[in-house]
Design a protein around this motif. Sequence first.
Motif, PDB file in Angstrom:
ATOM      1  N   SER A   1     -14.839 -49.308 -17.609  1.00 24.23           N
ATOM      2  CA  SER A   1     -13.703 -49.015 -16.725  1.00 24.23           C
ATOM      3  C   SER A   1     -12.439 -48.782 -17.540  1.00 24.23           C
ATOM      4  N   ASP A   2     -12.182 -49.659 -18.501  1.00 23.57           N
ATOM      5  CA  ASP A   2     -10.993 -49.520 -19.350  1.00 23.57           C
ATOM      6  C   ASP A   2     -11.054 -48.238 -20.181  1.00 23.57           C
ATOM      7  N   ALA A   3     -12.249 -47.924 -20.712  1.00 30.31           N
ATOM      8  CA  ALA A   3     -12.390 -46.722 -21.534  1.00 30.31           C
ATOM      9  C   ALA A   3     -12.138 -45.466 -20.708  1.00 30.31           C
ATOM     10  N   LEU A   4     -12.691 -45.407 -19.505  1.00 27.53           N
ATOM     11  CA  LEU A   4     -12.473 -44.233 -18.649  1.00 27.53           C
ATOM     12  C   LEU A   4     -11.014 -44.141 -18.210  1.00 27.53           C
ATOM     13  N   THR A   5     -10.391 -45.276 -17.910  1.00 30.63           N
ATOM     14  CA  THR A   5      -8.970 -45.278 -17.545  1.00 30.63           C
ATOM     15  C   THR A   5      -8.131 -44.714 -18.692  1.00 30.63           C
ATOM     16  N   ARG A   6      -8.407 -45.159 -19.919  1.00 27.30           N
ATOM     17  CA  ARG A   6      -7.670 -44.635 -21.084  1.00 27.30           C
ATOM     18  C   ARG A   6      -7.906 -43.123 -21.225  1.00 27.30           C
ATOM     19  N   TYR A   7      -9.136 -42.683 -20.994  1.00 27.11           N
ATOM     20  CA  TYR A   7      -9.462 -41.262 -21.094  1.00 27.11           C
ATOM     21  C   TYR A   7      -8.686 -40.452 -20.051  1.00 27.11           C
ATOM     22  N   LEU A   8      -8.602 -40.964 -18.839  1.00 24.75           N
ATOM     23  CA  LEU A   8      -7.817 -40.293 -17.801  1.00 24.75           C
ATOM     24  C   LEU A   8      -6.349 -40.210 -18.211  1.00 24.75           C
TER      25      LEU A   8
ATOM     26  N   GLN B   1     -12.622 -47.741 -12.053  1.00 24.06           N
ATOM     27  CA  GLN B   1     -13.415 -48.962 -12.072  1.00 24.06           C
ATOM     28  C   GLN B   1     -14.877 -48.563 -11.884  1.00 24.06           C
ATOM     29  N   ILE B   2     -15.690 -48.929 -12.842  1.00 26.11           N
ATOM     30  CA  ILE B   2     -17.112 -48.622 -12.794  1.00 26.11           C
ATOM     31  C   ILE B   2     -17.860 -49.919 -12.525  1.00 26.11           C
ATOM     32  N   SER B   3     -18.764 -49.887 -11.551  1.00 28.97           N
ATOM     33  CA  SER B   3     -19.538 -51.087 -11.222  1.00 28.97           C
ATOM     34  C   SER B   3     -20.973 -50.693 -10.894  1.00 28.97           C
TER      35      SER B   3
ATOM     36  N   ALA C   1     -17.267 -35.738 -15.654  1.00 28.82           N
ATOM     37  CA  ALA C   1     -17.685 -35.207 -16.955  1.00 28.82           C
ATOM     38  C   ALA C   1     -17.796 -36.331 -17.987  1.00 28.82           C
ATOM     39  N   TYR C   2     -16.872 -37.267 -17.946  1.00 25.90           N
ATOM     40  CA  TYR C   2     -16.885 -38.394 -18.893  1.00 25.90           C
ATOM     41  C   TYR C   2     -18.153 -39.234 -18.703  1.00 25.90           C
ATOM     42  N   LEU C   3     -18.494 -39.536 -17.453  1.00 25.16           N
ATOM     43  CA  LEU C   3     -19.659 -40.378 -17.180  1.00 25.16           C
ATOM     44  C   LEU C   3     -20.977 -39.628 -17.392  1.00 25.16           C
TER      45      LEU C   3
END
Length: 153
Positions: free
Chosen positions: A35-42, A53-55, A85-87
């Motif tokens: 979740s933190d990694a994707l937030t930083r990427y955004l 938030q990924i769950s 795309a990230y996921l």
Amino acid sequence: MTRATAAVSAIIMMVATCSVARARAQNYVIDQGASDALTRYLHLNSLPMVTAQISTSPGGSKRLILTGFVATQFGRYDAERIATAYLNDPSVNMVDQILLDPHVEDMRTASPGSAAAPGSQSPNSPDQLWNKTMQGIYKNGAQNPPASGPMLP
């Protein structure tokens, strides 16, 4: 600028906390690192007010919740596109809770050096832009998130 950043962070944390409570109520396990990694990427991709938030459910299904603010519908679609795309996993169930507010664009383009004389606030100061954004949200029917319970009907 610091007060505006703190206020933005507080709002995002409040929305994320409500989402966390909902995920726990449904027995989803939050992957905080992802979740933190994707937030930083955004944030690095011109979406500084969007969080992810990924769950994962006990059955193995994954869910992505996007929250925050963007200025346009294009920004909202862009956040969804970038996250997908990230996921790189089409089976992820996406829940988009991003709110649209055109004043977010004003916050993005305001430069720190464009302030008026010391002691006065420019109409484009971060504090003034934040106030305009919040007034626009409440004026257009947005409500405070519930203290507990689901965010979506």
